[in-house]
Scaffold this motif. Structure first.
Motif, PDB file in Angstrom:
ATOM      1  N   LEU A  29     -76.657  39.267  59.399  1.00 38.21           N
ATOM      2  CA  LEU A  29     -76.062  38.548  58.844  1.00 38.21           C
ATOM      3  C   LEU A  29     -76.635  37.306  57.590  1.00 38.21           C
ATOM      4  CD1 LEU A  29     -72.903  38.886  57.512  1.00 38.21           C
ATOM      5  CD2 LEU A  29     -72.674  37.359  59.780  1.00 38.21           C
ATOM      6  N   ARG A  30     -78.036  36.451  58.412  1.00 40.08           N
ATOM      7  CA  ARG A  30     -78.783  35.042  57.998  1.00 40.08           C
ATOM      8  C   ARG A  30     -79.358  35.612  56.481  1.00 40.08           C
ATOM      9  NH1 ARG A  30     -78.260  31.380  62.689  1.00 40.08           N
ATOM     10  NH2 ARG A  30     -75.952  30.448  62.500  1.00 40.08           N
ATOM     11  N   LEU A  31     -79.974  36.839  57.277  1.00 40.40           N
ATOM     12  CA  LEU A  31     -81.090  37.266  56.309  1.00 40.40           C
ATOM     13  C   LEU A  31     -80.519  37.930  54.960  1.00 40.40           C
ATOM     14  CD1 LEU A  31     -83.431  38.961  58.935  1.00 40.40           C
ATOM     15  CD2 LEU A  31     -83.913  37.234  57.649  1.00 40.40           C
ATOM     16  N   VAL A  32     -79.542  38.545  55.026  1.00 39.03           N
ATOM     17  CA  VAL A  32     -79.189  39.211  53.871  1.00 39.03           C
ATOM     18  C   VAL A  32     -77.754  38.678  53.188  1.00 39.03           C
ATOM     19  CG1 VAL A  32     -77.032  40.854  53.437  1.00 39.03           C
ATOM     20  CG2 VAL A  32     -78.375  42.044  55.021  1.00 39.03           C
ATOM     21  N   ALA A  33     -77.576  37.428  53.773  1.00 39.55           N
ATOM     22  CA  ALA A  33     -76.960  36.478  53.025  1.00 39.55           C
ATOM     23  C   ALA A  33     -77.698  35.572  52.557  1.00 39.55           C
ATOM     24  CB  ALA A  33     -75.790  35.487  54.214  1.00 39.55           C
ATOM     25  N   GLU A  34     -79.334  35.354  52.899  1.00 39.42           N
ATOM     26  CA  GLU A  34     -80.120  34.565  51.905  1.00 39.42           C
ATOM     27  C   GLU A  34     -80.766  35.736  50.437  1.00 39.42           C
ATOM     28  OE1 GLU A  34     -83.338  33.982  55.265  1.00 39.42           O
ATOM     29  OE2 GLU A  34     -81.905  32.294  56.275  1.00 39.42           O
ATOM     30  N   LEU A  40     -78.311  35.697  43.498  1.00 38.82           N
ATOM     31  CA  LEU A  40     -77.161  35.044  42.976  1.00 38.82           C
ATOM     32  C   LEU A  40     -76.778  33.350  42.619  1.00 38.82           C
ATOM     33  CD1 LEU A  40     -75.080  37.981  44.512  1.00 38.82           C
ATOM     34  CD2 LEU A  40     -75.770  37.886  42.190  1.00 38.82           C
ATOM     35  N   GLY A  41     -77.927  32.705  42.828  1.00 37.01           N
ATOM     36  CA  GLY A  41     -77.844  31.626  43.463  1.00 37.01           C
ATOM     37  C   GLY A  41     -77.555  30.942  44.469  1.00 37.01           C
ATOM     38  N   GLU A  42     -76.661  29.258  43.940  1.00 38.05           N
ATOM     39  CA  GLU A  42     -76.311  28.690  45.099  1.00 38.05           C
ATOM     40  C   GLU A  42     -74.916  29.190  45.228  1.00 38.05           C
ATOM     41  OE1 GLU A  42     -77.448  26.797  47.827  1.00 38.05           O
ATOM     42  OE2 GLU A  42     -79.115  27.591  47.102  1.00 38.05           O
ATOM     43  N   PRO A  43     -74.356  29.011  46.080  1.00 39.97           N
ATOM     44  CA  PRO A  43     -72.411  28.806  46.643  1.00 39.97           C
ATOM     45  C   PRO A  43     -71.392  27.759  46.029  1.00 39.97           C
ATOM     46  CG  PRO A  43     -73.000  28.713  48.363  1.00 39.97           C
ATOM     47  CD  PRO A  43     -74.882  29.206  47.824  1.00 39.97           C
ATOM     48  N   VAL A  44     -70.815  28.106  46.274  1.00 41.58           N
ATOM     49  CA  VAL A  44     -69.761  26.455  45.866  1.00 41.58           C
ATOM     50  C   VAL A  44     -68.997  26.358  46.672  1.00 41.58           C
ATOM     51  CG1 VAL A  44     -68.075  25.114  44.151  1.00 41.58           C
ATOM     52  CG2 VAL A  44     -70.014  26.024  43.226  1.00 41.58           C
ATOM     53  N   LEU A  45     -68.392  25.848  47.720  1.00 42.12           N
ATOM     54  CA  LEU A  45     -67.818  25.970  48.904  1.00 42.12           C
ATOM     55  C   LEU A  45     -66.445  25.011  48.260  1.00 42.12           C
ATOM     56  CD1 LEU A  45     -69.089  23.542  51.465  1.00 42.12           C
ATOM     57  CD2 LEU A  45     -69.687  26.303  51.415  1.00 42.12           C
ATOM     58  N   VAL A  46     -65.572  26.310  48.008  1.00 38.65           N
ATOM     59  CA  VAL A  46     -64.049  26.710  48.320  1.00 38.65           C
ATOM     60  C   VAL A  46     -63.522  25.814  49.472  1.00 38.65           C
ATOM     61  CG1 VAL A  46     -62.052  26.860  47.559  1.00 38.65           C
ATOM     62  CG2 VAL A  46     -64.242  28.455  46.672  1.00 38.65           C
ATOM     63  N   SER A  80     -67.497  30.479  46.317  1.00 37.20           N
ATOM     64  CA  SER A  80     -67.432  31.051  45.055  1.00 37.20           C
ATOM     65  C   SER A  80     -68.606  31.244  44.664  1.00 37.20           C
ATOM     66  CB  SER A  80     -66.904  30.097  44.121  1.00 37.20           C
ATOM     67  OG  SER A  80     -67.108  30.790  42.819  1.00 37.20           O
ATOM     68  N   LEU A  81     -69.327  32.081  44.477  1.00 31.06           N
ATOM     69  CA  LEU A  81     -70.791  32.504  44.074  1.00 31.06           C
ATOM     70  C   LEU A  81     -70.729  33.671  43.061  1.00 31.06           C
ATOM     71  CD1 LEU A  81     -73.846  32.718  45.385  1.00 31.06           C
ATOM     72  CD2 LEU A  81     -72.517  34.726  45.927  1.00 31.06           C
ATOM     73  N   SER A  82     -71.818  33.103  42.257  1.00 27.58           N
ATOM     74  CA  SER A  82     -71.558  34.306  40.781  1.00 27.58           C
ATOM     75  C   SER A  82     -69.675  34.716  40.315  1.00 27.58           C
ATOM     76  CB  SER A  82     -71.700  35.375  40.884  1.00 27.58           C
ATOM     77  OG  SER A  82     -73.749  34.672  40.977  1.00 27.58           O
ATOM     78  N   GLY A  83     -69.681  33.355  40.242  1.00 24.95           N
ATOM     79  CA  GLY A  83     -68.076  33.629  39.336  1.00 24.95           C
ATOM     80  C   GLY A  83     -66.977  34.815  40.348  1.00 24.95           C
ATOM     81  N   GLU A  84     -66.794  34.764  41.689  1.00 29.49           N
ATOM     82  CA  GLU A  84     -65.808  35.956  42.532  1.00 29.49           C
ATOM     83  C   GLU A  84     -66.099  34.555  43.841  1.00 29.49           C
ATOM     84  OE1 GLU A  84     -64.759  38.512  42.336  1.00 29.49           O
ATOM     85  OE2 GLU A  84     -65.631  39.050  40.244  1.00 29.49           O
ATOM     86  N   ALA A  97     -72.767  31.794  60.746  1.00 28.19           N
ATOM     87  CA  ALA A  97     -72.859  33.294  60.663  1.00 28.19           C
ATOM     88  C   ALA A  97     -71.246  33.185  59.847  1.00 28.19           C
ATOM     89  CB  ALA A  97     -72.824  33.782  61.823  1.00 28.19           C
ATOM     90  N   THR A  98     -70.538  32.069  59.617  1.00 28.33           N
ATOM     91  CA  THR A  98     -69.094  32.402  58.767  1.00 28.33           C
ATOM     92  C   THR A  98     -69.710  32.082  57.535  1.00 28.33           C
ATOM     93  OG1 THR A  98     -68.083  31.991  60.145  1.00 28.33           O
ATOM     94  CG2 THR A  98     -66.779  31.742  58.513  1.00 28.33           C
ATOM     95  N   LEU A  99     -70.774  30.981  57.305  1.00 21.72           N
ATOM     96  CA  LEU A  99     -70.505  31.107  55.888  1.00 21.72           C
ATOM     97  C   LEU A  99     -71.254  31.887  54.890  1.00 21.72           C
ATOM     98  CD1 LEU A  99     -70.442  29.134  52.953  1.00 21.72           C
ATOM     99  CD2 LEU A  99     -73.019  28.212  54.591  1.00 21.72           C
ATOM    100  N   ALA A 100     -72.719  32.883  56.185  1.00 22.64           N
ATOM    101  CA  ALA A 100     -73.218  33.352  55.550  1.00 22.64           C
ATOM    102  C   ALA A 100     -72.182  35.373  54.997  1.00 22.64           C
ATOM    103  CB  ALA A 100     -74.591  34.005  56.415  1.00 22.64           C
ATOM    104  N   ALA A 101     -71.787  35.128  56.258  1.00 23.76           N
ATOM    105  CA  ALA A 101     -70.567  36.050  55.970  1.00 23.76           C
ATOM    106  C   ALA A 101     -69.813  35.850  55.301  1.00 23.76           C
ATOM    107  CB  ALA A 101     -69.675  36.420  57.683  1.00 23.76           C
ATOM    108  N   ALA A 102     -69.622  34.859  54.126  1.00 25.79           N
ATOM    109  CA  ALA A 102     -68.932  34.488  53.140  1.00 25.79           C
ATOM    110  C   ALA A 102     -69.229  34.519  51.545  1.00 25.79           C
ATOM    111  CB  ALA A 102     -68.013  33.516  52.981  1.00 25.79           C
ATOM    112  N   ILE A 103     -70.826  34.858  51.887  1.00 26.85           N
ATOM    113  CA  ILE A 103     -71.361  34.857  51.133  1.00 26.85           C
ATOM    114  C   ILE A 103     -71.471  36.362  50.739  1.00 26.85           C
ATOM    115  CG2 ILE A 103     -74.010  34.540  50.251  1.00 26.85           C
ATOM    116  CD1 ILE A 103     -73.911  31.994  51.319  1.00 26.85           C
ATOM    117  N   CYS A 104     -71.671  37.439  51.706  1.00 26.27           N
ATOM    118  CA  CYS A 104     -72.434  38.478  51.462  1.00 26.27           C
ATOM    119  C   CYS A 104     -70.624  39.365  51.149  1.00 26.27           C
ATOM    120  CB  CYS A 104     -71.929  38.940  52.619  1.00 26.27           C
ATOM    121  SG  CYS A 104     -74.299  39.066  53.592  1.00 26.27           S
ATOM    122  N   ASP A 105     -69.805  38.376  51.578  1.00 28.64           N
ATOM    123  CA  ASP A 105     -68.077  38.933  50.842  1.00 28.64           C
ATOM    124  C   ASP A 105     -68.863  38.695  49.529  1.00 28.64           C
ATOM    125  OD1 ASP A 105     -65.381  40.169  50.735  1.00 28.64           O
ATOM    126  OD2 ASP A 105     -64.988  37.934  50.225  1.00 28.64           O
ATOM    127  N   ALA A 106     -69.213  37.597  48.194  1.00 26.98           N
ATOM    128  CA  ALA A 106     -68.419  37.718  47.451  1.00 26.98           C
ATOM    129  C   ALA A 106     -70.031  38.272  46.765  1.00 26.98           C
ATOM    130  CB  ALA A 106     -68.973  36.249  47.570  1.00 26.98           C
TER     131      ALA A 106
END
Length: 151
Positions: A29-34, A40-46, A80-84, A97-106
């Motif tokens: 999960l972490r590898l895919v999120a990276e 897509l660039g850096e996420p914004v924490l909502v 939020s990542l690239s507007g999603e 791991a939860t942050l990585a999953a949220a990145i993958c979802d976005a």
């Protein structure tokens, strides 16, 4: 950049993605999120990853009735990542791991090459779950009680 409503954003696909990201192997999960972040660039924490307790609900397999199993510790994140927007909830207290999953979802919602990598991860997790289910069925086979009908 956003995509039109398609199979990536249907309610059943959103539910499937959340369910599989919740149980995905942490290292994968972490590898895919990276990889998604590289594309897509850096996420914004909502909402930063937060740990809390929720009531776990499960479905009884024979009749299909839902019931409350008990309270469980979970961690959730909203980004939020690239507007999603991306959201995830996982059992336990692993915020990274939860942050990585949220990145993958976005990333899946954004579409493109990053979404394809997330889709590969989801398919891998689904195959692993099916394999584990088959192994469990085989292991439980000898415990099945067969009843004979008396005339």
């Amino acid at each position: 950049m956003t995509v039109d409503l398609d199979e990536r954003t249907s309610p059943s696909e959103i539910e499937r993605r959340a369910e599989l990201l919740a149980v995905a192997d942490v290292d994968r999960l972490r590898l895919v999120a990276e990889r998604c972040l590289a594309d897509l660039g850096e996420p914004v924490l909502v909402e930063a990853p937060t740990t809390g307790i929720v009531m776990m609900q499960v479905r009884e397999p024979v009749v299909g009735d839902r019931f409350h199993l008990g309270e469980v510790v979970v961690t959730r994140a909203d980004i939020s990542l690239s507007g999603e927007r991306g959201w995830a909830m996982r059992l336990g207290t692993d915020r990274a791991a939860t942050l990585a999953a949220a990145i993958c979802d976005a990333a899946a919602r954004v579409g493109g090459p990053a979404a394809d990598v997330v889709d590969e991860l989801l398919d891998e997790v689904e195959r692993e779950r099916r394999r584990a289910d088959r192994e469990l069925t085989v292991a439980l086979g000898p415990t099945v009680v067969e009843f004979e009908e008396l005339d």
